[in-house]
Scaffold this active site. Structure first.
Site, mmCIF file in Angstrom:
data_model
loop_
_atom_site.group_PDB
_atom_site.id
_atom_site.type_symbol
_atom_site.label_atom_id
_atom_site.label_comp_id
_atom_site.label_asym_id
_atom_site.label_seq_id
_atom_site.Cartn_x
_atom_site.Cartn_y
_atom_site.Cartn_z
ATOM 1 N N LYS A 246 52.540 13.592 10.721
ATOM 2 C CA LYS A 246 51.351 14.451 10.704
ATOM 3 C C LYS A 246 50.400 14.060 11.840
ATOM 4 C CE LYS A 246 49.246 11.358 7.288
ATOM 5 N NZ LYS A 246 49.036 11.142 5.830
ATOM 6 N N TYR B 166 23.715 3.442 30.583
ATOM 7 C CA TYR B 166 22.716 4.200 29.827
ATOM 8 C C TYR B 166 21.861 3.283 28.962
ATOM 9 C CZ TYR B 166 24.788 8.772 30.870
ATOM 10 O OH TYR B 166 25.227 9.900 31.480
HETATM 11 C C1 LIG Z 1 49.616 9.948 5.426
HETATM 12 C C2 LIG Z 1 50.484 9.920 4.232
HETATM 13 C C3 LIG Z 1 51.625 9.099 4.204
HETATM 14 C C4 LIG Z 1 51.893 8.049 5.252
HETATM 15 O O1 LIG Z 1 51.019 6.981 5.003
HETATM 16 P P1 LIG Z 1 51.000 5.636 5.888
HETATM 17 O O2 LIG Z 1 49.978 4.806 5.215
HETATM 18 O O3 LIG Z 1 50.607 6.058 7.255
HETATM 19 O O4 LIG Z 1 52.367 5.061 5.843
HETATM 20 C C5 LIG Z 1 52.498 9.239 3.139
HETATM 21 N N1 LIG Z 1 52.232 10.109 2.123
HETATM 22 C C6 LIG Z 1 51.115 10.880 2.096
HETATM 23 C C7 LIG Z 1 50.885 11.788 0.961
HETATM 24 C C8 LIG Z 1 50.198 10.795 3.139
HETATM 25 O O5 LIG Z 1 49.088 11.539 3.097
#
Ligand SMILES: *Cc1c(COP(=O)(O)O)cnc(C)c1O
Length: 349
Positions: free
Chosen positions: A35, A244
């Site tokens: 994702k 800045y």
């Molecule tokens: C983001 C997510 C993962 C992966 O989690 P990590 O901590 O990055 O391994 C797995 N399952 C769900 C539902 C998530 O939202």
């Protein structure tokens, strides 16, 4: 060229996937979470490298991300959508063979009406109270829904990065209560859950951050290097200021390098006067404010001003930088800027 270089080691991502895969028994499948543009590192290249390493199941947050993964991988691998089946997703789900993880009665109804016979999973809420069907709703719909043949029942841990947190065992118990005896393949563990041990693995694990070299998978190979070009160097006398808001004042004769990257590239202003960059193994303090396109670095102690200074590399991981910024490695990765020249390292070519 004043463009910084982000080097992404695809072999390291593949090695991290294999290492996480090895942490579970032979009966447990290991998926890959890609994702948010594969945690900021590039969906297409990362998904292909993971598929080559052996991953057959991929998770993304939203349907549009699933489309990108399908376009990168072609038909075959299962692509699961964690946000489920939203209004407007139906055509994408159908045309690109995406598998929604249904989160609510509303989504269940939408899916069964819009795409009867199309694969789906169900996400169950075991206590995190973020996504998923709740216990009472589940008890009401499970008999009908199990008839429709979900491909997976899944849930997500709220505190998996804290192995001793009582929430882990509590959610595990609730997940068993909701899913035992259903005969449907189950998925419970992300990176943190994998490290909690076999009781948490069920049929399919879903690591994300561990693939990309982040905590809590401490054995991970480093994946990213971020090298920022030095544009200009100047000598600054005691009492002169830099940047800045006069954010830094020289106490001694100093040499200041101006480096090409700033908060527009994801280098948060919270790192102002509060981070180091590296010339090889030598740390160089970031001084003054981080500005939009530039940061300033004290290089007085270097025998020679280098062409580049590393913000991420062998001496500073995404988690080290996250600690300095008061955030987590996930946020450092997903904030990596879009101006960087991205170089992918892959020995297989
Ligand atoms: C983001 C997510 C993962 C992966 O989690 P990590 O901590 O990055 O391994 C797995 N399952 C769900 C539902 C998530 O939202």
């Amino acid at each position: 060229m004043a463009t910084a270089t982000l080097t992404i080691d695809l072999d390291a991502i593949a090695a991290n996937w294999r290492a996480l895969d090895k942490l579970s028994g032979p009966g447990v499948q290991t998926a890959a979470v890609v994702k948010a543009d594969a945690y900021g590192l590039g969906t297409a290249r990362v998904a292909r490298a993971l598929a080559q390493a052996g991953a057959r199941r991929f998770f993304v947050a939203v349907a549009e991300e699933g489309v990108a993964v399908r376009q990168a991988l072609g038909p075959g691998p299962q692509i699961s959508i964690l946000s489920g089946h939203m209004a407007g997703d139906t055509e994408m789900m159908h045309d690109l063979d995406l598998t929604p993880m249904l989160n609510s009665l509303e989504q269940i109804t939408r899916h069964l009406e819009a795409l009867p016979g199309h694969p789906f999973g169900v996400q169950l809420d075991t206590g995190m109270n973020r996504l998923g069907v709740e216990m009472l709703e589940w008890q009401a719909v499970a008999p009908i829904l199990l008839e429709a043949g979900p491909v997976m029942l899944m849930s997500h841990l709220a505190c998996a990065d804290e192995p001793d947190h009582p929430m882990n065992a509590h959610q595990l118990e609730v997940f068993h209560e909701m899913t035992d005896g259903t005969g449907v393949p189950r998925s419970f563990a992300a990176t943190g859950g994998i490290l909690l041990g076999p009781k948490y693995h069920f049929d399919l694990t879903r690591p994300g951050v561990g693939l990309y070299g982040g905590r809590p998978f401490d054995m991970a190979e480093r994946v990213v290097t971020l090298s920022l070009p030095v544009i200009q160097t100047r000598e600054v006398a005691p009492g002169e200021i830099v940047g800045y808001s006069c954010g830094w004042e020289a106490e001694a004769p100093s040499v200041v390098a101006t480096v090409a990257a700033g908060y527009a590239d994801g280098i948060t202003r919270r790192l102002s006067n509060n981070a180091v960059l590296w010339d090889g193994a030598t740390p160089c303090p970031l001084i003054g404010r981080v500005s939009m396109d530039l940061i300033t670095v004290d290089v007085t102690h270097l025998p020679e001003v280098p062409k580049y200074l590393d913000l991420l590399g062998p001496h500073q991981t995404v988690d080290d930088l996250a600690d300095a910024a008061g955030t987590i490695g996930y946020e450092i990765l997903t904030s990596l800027g879009h101006r960087y020249l991205r170089r992918y390292q892959e020995s297989r070519g």
